[in-house]
Write a protein that holds these residues in place. Structure first.
Motif, PDB file in Angstrom:
ATOM      1  N   GLY A   1       5.695   1.713  13.316  1.00  0.00           N
ATOM      2  CA  GLY A   1       5.785   0.387  13.907  1.00  0.00           C
ATOM      3  C   GLY A   1       4.795   0.113  15.015  1.00  0.00           C
ATOM      4  O   GLY A   1       4.856  -0.915  15.668  1.00  0.00           O
ATOM      5  N   VAL A   2       3.863   1.011  15.274  1.00  0.00           N
ATOM      6  CA  VAL A   2       2.923   0.829  16.373  1.00  0.00           C
ATOM      7  C   VAL A   2       1.762  -0.071  15.979  1.00  0.00           C
ATOM      8  O   VAL A   2       1.482  -1.052  16.633  1.00  0.00           O
ATOM      9  CB  VAL A   2       2.396   2.195  16.889  1.00  0.00           C
ATOM     10  CG1 VAL A   2       1.331   1.998  17.943  1.00  0.00           C
ATOM     11  CG2 VAL A   2       3.540   3.002  17.454  1.00  0.00           C
TER      12      VAL A   2
ATOM     13  N   TYR B   1      -3.561  -3.953  10.173  1.00  0.00           N
ATOM     14  CA  TYR B   1      -2.220  -3.890  10.729  1.00  0.00           C
ATOM     15  C   TYR B   1      -1.192  -3.933   9.609  1.00  0.00           C
ATOM     16  O   TYR B   1      -1.447  -4.470   8.531  1.00  0.00           O
ATOM     17  CB  TYR B   1      -1.972  -5.061  11.688  1.00  0.00           C
ATOM     18  CG  TYR B   1      -2.767  -4.966  12.967  1.00  0.00           C
ATOM     19  CD1 TYR B   1      -2.465  -3.992  13.911  1.00  0.00           C
ATOM     20  CD2 TYR B   1      -3.809  -5.841  13.226  1.00  0.00           C
ATOM     21  CE1 TYR B   1      -3.184  -3.890  15.088  1.00  0.00           C
ATOM     22  CE2 TYR B   1      -4.542  -5.749  14.403  1.00  0.00           C
ATOM     23  CZ  TYR B   1      -4.211  -4.775  15.326  1.00  0.00           C
ATOM     24  OH  TYR B   1      -4.926  -4.677  16.485  1.00  0.00           O
ATOM     25  N   ARG B   2      -0.019  -3.395   9.886  1.00  0.00           N
ATOM     26  CA  ARG B   2       1.039  -3.323   8.875  1.00  0.00           C
ATOM     27  C   ARG B   2       1.350  -4.695   8.286  1.00  0.00           C
ATOM     28  O   ARG B   2       1.520  -4.850   7.085  1.00  0.00           O
ATOM     29  CB  ARG B   2       2.293  -2.709   9.489  1.00  0.00           C
ATOM     30  CG  ARG B   2       3.430  -2.611   8.512  1.00  0.00           C
ATOM     31  CD  ARG B   2       4.627  -1.951   9.103  1.00  0.00           C
ATOM     32  NE  ARG B   2       5.715  -2.021   8.163  1.00  0.00           N
ATOM     33  CZ  ARG B   2       6.958  -1.872   8.472  1.00  0.00           C
ATOM     34  NH1 ARG B   2       7.310  -1.640   9.715  1.00  0.00           N
ATOM     35  NH2 ARG B   2       7.904  -1.961   7.555  1.00  0.00           N
TER      36      ARG B   2
ATOM     37  N   GLU C   1       1.284  -5.626   4.265  1.00  0.00           N
ATOM     38  CA  GLU C   1       2.465  -6.085   3.547  1.00  0.00           C
ATOM     39  C   GLU C   1       2.214  -7.372   2.757  1.00  0.00           C
ATOM     40  O   GLU C   1       2.981  -7.721   1.878  1.00  0.00           O
ATOM     41  CB  GLU C   1       3.626  -6.280   4.510  1.00  0.00           C
ATOM     42  CG  GLU C   1       4.150  -4.980   5.042  1.00  0.00           C
ATOM     43  CD  GLU C   1       5.221  -5.136   6.107  1.00  0.00           C
ATOM     44  OE1 GLU C   1       5.428  -6.270   6.570  1.00  0.00           O
ATOM     45  OE2 GLU C   1       5.828  -4.126   6.460  1.00  0.00           O
ATOM     46  N   MET C   2       1.131  -8.058   3.079  1.00  0.00           N
ATOM     47  CA  MET C   2       0.829  -9.297   2.363  1.00  0.00           C
ATOM     48  C   MET C   2       0.370  -9.043   0.949  1.00  0.00           C
ATOM     49  O   MET C   2       0.412  -9.932   0.108  1.00  0.00           O
ATOM     50  CB  MET C   2      -0.212 -10.101   3.142  1.00  0.00           C
ATOM     51  CG  MET C   2       0.297 -10.589   4.476  1.00  0.00           C
ATOM     52  SD  MET C   2      -0.980 -11.394   5.446  1.00  0.00           S
ATOM     53  CE  MET C   2      -1.162 -12.913   4.560  1.00  0.00           C
TER      54      MET C   2
ATOM     55  N   LEU D   1       0.812  -1.216   0.000  1.00  0.00           N
ATOM     56  CA  LEU D   1       0.000   0.000   0.000  1.00  0.00           C
ATOM     57  C   LEU D   1       0.847   1.269   0.000  1.00  0.00           C
ATOM     58  O   LEU D   1       0.313   2.365  -0.018  1.00  0.00           O
ATOM     59  CB  LEU D   1      -0.947   0.009   1.205  1.00  0.00           C
ATOM     60  CG  LEU D   1      -1.994  -1.114   1.217  1.00  0.00           C
ATOM     61  CD1 LEU D   1      -2.864  -1.008   2.468  1.00  0.00           C
ATOM     62  CD2 LEU D   1      -2.869  -1.060  -0.024  1.00  0.00           C
ATOM     63  N   SER D   2       2.157   1.131   0.009  1.00  0.00           N
ATOM     64  CA  SER D   2       3.007   2.329   0.029  1.00  0.00           C
ATOM     65  C   SER D   2       3.226   2.845  -1.389  1.00  0.00           C
ATOM     66  O   SER D   2       3.192   2.078  -2.357  1.00  0.00           O
ATOM     67  CB  SER D   2       4.358   2.013   0.671  1.00  0.00           C
ATOM     68  OG  SER D   2       5.156   1.257  -0.215  1.00  0.00           O
TER      69      SER D   2
END
Length: 117
Positions: free
Chosen positions: A89-90, A107-108, A112-113, A30-31
């Motif tokens: 990173g929270v 969540y991050r 990332e998946m 998503l970045s």
């Protein structure tokens, strides 16, 4: 993947006694940078400054909104513009309770998946 001799020398000079190169193993889908960086790319430099550790990248990027990455992809050196993203990173920044539901961003690790996860 063959690293050009010129870049081998630059990276070895980066930290005496340390021979390594950073590889993109997984990206945060998503970045904004995920559109220009591919899994398998080798990161050679940030704004023309050779980098071979995560700390090198952090120092080269600093708090700038965008940088130029020098990558090795398919045995070809490429320079690509990349937007930077602050990652704390929270995990959870905000939640919304509405109609009996608890809503929050993924969540991050889930982000990332990638798509379809």
């Amino acid at each position: 993947m063959k690293l050009p001799a010129e870049w081998m020398e630059k990276l070895q000079a980066c930290h005496q006694g340390r021979s390594q190169v950073l590889a993109v193993n997984q990206k945060r889908h998503l970045s904004p940078t995920s559109k220009v960086v591919q899994e398998g790319d080798l990161i050679l430099a940030v704004d023309s400054k050779p980098v071979c550790t995560f700390r090198d990248v952090e120092e080269a990027v600093g708090d700038r909104a965008k940088v130029e990455l020098t990558l090795l992809r398919d045995e070809e050196v490429k320079i690509v513009p990349a937007a930077t993203t602050l990652v704390d990173g929270v995990g959870t920044h905000r939640i919304l309770v509405w109609a009996g539901m608890l809503l929050q961003c993924s969540y991050r690790a889930i982000q990332e998946m990638g798509k379809g996860a």
